[in-house]
Write a protein that holds these residues in place. Structure first.
Motif, PDB file in Angstrom:
ATOM      1  N   SER A 144      -5.023  -2.395 -37.915  1.00  0.00           N
ATOM      2  CA  SER A 144      -5.561  -2.255 -36.548  1.00  0.00           C
ATOM      3  C   SER A 144      -6.267  -3.543 -36.133  1.00  0.00           C
ATOM      4  O   SER A 144      -6.709  -4.337 -36.969  1.00  0.00           O
ATOM      5  N   GLY A 145      -6.371  -3.730 -34.835  1.00  0.00           N
ATOM      6  CA  GLY A 145      -7.001  -4.938 -34.315  1.00  0.00           C
ATOM      7  C   GLY A 145      -8.508  -4.900 -34.455  1.00  0.00           C
ATOM      8  O   GLY A 145      -9.110  -3.849 -34.718  1.00  0.00           O
ATOM      9  N   PRO A 146      -9.159  -6.061 -34.277  1.00  0.00           N
ATOM     10  CA  PRO A 146     -10.616  -6.114 -34.377  1.00  0.00           C
ATOM     11  C   PRO A 146     -11.287  -5.271 -33.299  1.00  0.00           C
ATOM     12  O   PRO A 146     -10.815  -5.182 -32.181  1.00  0.00           O
ATOM     13  N   GLY A 147     -12.393  -4.637 -33.681  1.00  0.00           N
ATOM     14  CA  GLY A 147     -13.146  -3.825 -32.738  1.00  0.00           C
ATOM     15  C   GLY A 147     -12.626  -2.417 -32.575  1.00  0.00           C
ATOM     16  O   GLY A 147     -13.217  -1.633 -31.825  1.00  0.00           O
ATOM     17  N   SER A 148     -11.522  -2.087 -33.215  1.00  0.00           N
ATOM     18  CA  SER A 148     -10.965  -0.737 -33.110  1.00  0.00           C
ATOM     19  C   SER A 148     -11.140  -0.008 -34.442  1.00  0.00           C
ATOM     20  O   SER A 148     -11.598  -0.585 -35.430  1.00  0.00           O
ATOM     21  N   ILE A 149     -10.788   1.266 -34.453  1.00  0.00           N
ATOM     22  CA  ILE A 149     -10.902   2.046 -35.677  1.00  0.00           C
ATOM     23  C   ILE A 149      -9.943   1.472 -36.731  1.00  0.00           C
ATOM     24  O   ILE A 149      -8.790   1.144 -36.433  1.00  0.00           O
ATOM     25  N   ASN A 150     -10.439   1.341 -37.946  1.00  0.00           N
ATOM     26  CA  ASN A 150      -9.599   0.798 -39.013  1.00  0.00           C
ATOM     27  C   ASN A 150      -8.453   1.758 -39.340  1.00  0.00           C
ATOM     28  O   ASN A 150      -8.673   2.921 -39.678  1.00  0.00           O
ATOM     29  N   LEU A 151      -7.270   1.261 -39.184  1.00  0.00           N
ATOM     30  CA  LEU A 151      -6.065   2.013 -39.540  1.00  0.00           C
ATOM     31  C   LEU A 151      -5.300   1.245 -40.614  1.00  0.00           C
ATOM     32  O   LEU A 151      -5.088   0.038 -40.481  1.00  0.00           O
ATOM     33  N   THR A 152      -4.917   1.943 -41.643  1.00  0.00           N
ATOM     34  CA  THR A 152      -4.196   1.313 -42.753  1.00  0.00           C
ATOM     35  C   THR A 152      -2.721   1.695 -42.707  1.00  0.00           C
ATOM     36  O   THR A 152      -2.319   2.638 -42.011  1.00  0.00           O
ATOM     37  N   ILE A 153      -1.948   0.964 -43.477  1.00  0.00           N
ATOM     38  CA  ILE A 153      -0.510   1.279 -43.566  1.00  0.00           C
ATOM     39  C   ILE A 153      -0.318   2.654 -44.197  1.00  0.00           C
ATOM     40  O   ILE A 153       0.632   3.369 -43.864  1.00  0.00           O
ATOM     41  N   ARG A 154      -1.225   3.064 -45.060  1.00  0.00           N
ATOM     42  CA  ARG A 154      -1.130   4.401 -45.660  1.00  0.00           C
ATOM     43  C   ARG A 154      -1.215   5.481 -44.569  1.00  0.00           C
ATOM     44  O   ARG A 154      -0.503   6.481 -44.619  1.00  0.00           O
ATOM     45  N   GLN A 155      -2.077   5.251 -43.582  1.00  0.00           N
ATOM     46  CA  GLN A 155      -2.181   6.219 -42.488  1.00  0.00           C
ATOM     47  C   GLN A 155      -0.920   6.205 -41.629  1.00  0.00           C
ATOM     48  O   GLN A 155      -0.492   7.249 -41.125  1.00  0.00           O
TER      49      GLN A 155
END
Length: 255
Positions: A144-155
């Protein structure tokens, strides 16, 4: 009473008590022939000339010539037969020793081959574990981009599985954006996905090599094949793998 010791080599059977019995019979026969020949020679002389002991050296010399002339050929023949028997025995012993050595050599080669196969299986399992470890690190990468909720490839993988299980469910916008960036050359997401595809290809390569060596798939390898197969929902949306990759991993996991 203890049973005879039987040594079987290839198609040859060698019984130790029987072998000793043959030796005794042979030497017993030689002794009988010598005794019978000697007795017959003496008996024939006594029958012809009587039992009177002569005091004349010439008579004794003639008796010695007679005795030696009759028995020496018999003894020489027996000695020749003994020599032939000894040569035959040595040849038999040599063949038995050679067959035993060949059998030991074959056994040693089988043990070496078994050790090589075991080592190859261990090395293959180690490589598959390393591939899985690298995949796990990639799945934990934040996309995910900076400042947004962290999203991983696992998600993203979980979202792909959710959508594949229920195609009517709407896709998350984040997943659609992930797929778009994964197809964009030079992006960070594309680099992660490209490495992920490479690792899946390598995992398949080693599993195919395992099958080519006629090894049975262990539960551990089936487990890793199932883990690789669980990535297919996401990776198929991105592309980059042969069409039969999912079927390959599924076949191993269910074998």
């Amino acid at each position: 009473m203890s049973s005879p010791v039987l040594v079987q080599v290839g198609k040859s059977n060698f019984t130790m008590p029987g072998f000793i019995l043959i030796n005794r019979r042979f030497f017993g026969s030689v002794i009988v022939v010598v005794l019978v020949s000697t007795v017959l020679t003496v008996a024939l002389y006594v029958f012809q000339f009587g039992t009177h002991l002569s005091t004349d050296r010439g008579d004794w010399s003639g008796f010695g010539d007679y005795f030696g002339g009759v028995l020496n050929p018999v003894f020489a023949l027996l000695a020749f037969i003994g020599l032939l028997w000894s040569i035959h025995k040595q040849g038999s012993d040599f063949r038995i020793s050679l067959e035993l050595l060949q059998r030991q050599t074959n056994s040693a080669e089988e043990q070496v081959n078994a050790m090589r196969q075991e080592r190859a299986r261990d090395e293959m399992l180690h490589v598959v574990k390393e591939i899985d470890s690298h995949i796990e690190r990639i799945l934990d990468s934040v996309v995910s981009g900076p400042g947004s909720i962290n999203l991983t490839i696992r998600q993203m993988k979980s979202e792909a599985q959710r959508h594949r299980a229920n195609s009517k469910a709407p896709l998350l916008g984040a997943y659609e954006e992930f797929v778009r960036y994964a197809k964009t050359s030079g992006s960070v997401v594309e680099a992660h996905v490209r490495e992920l595809v490479y690792l899946i290809r390598q995992g398949r390569k080693f599993l195919e090599a395992h099958a080519a060596m006629h090894f049975e798939y262990t539960p551990t390898l089936k487990y890793y094949a199932d883990r690789f197969g669980s990535l297919m929902d996401m990776v198929e949306d991105v592309g980059g793998l042969p069409a039969d990759t999912r079927a390959f991993f599924t076949h191993i996991a269910n074998s």
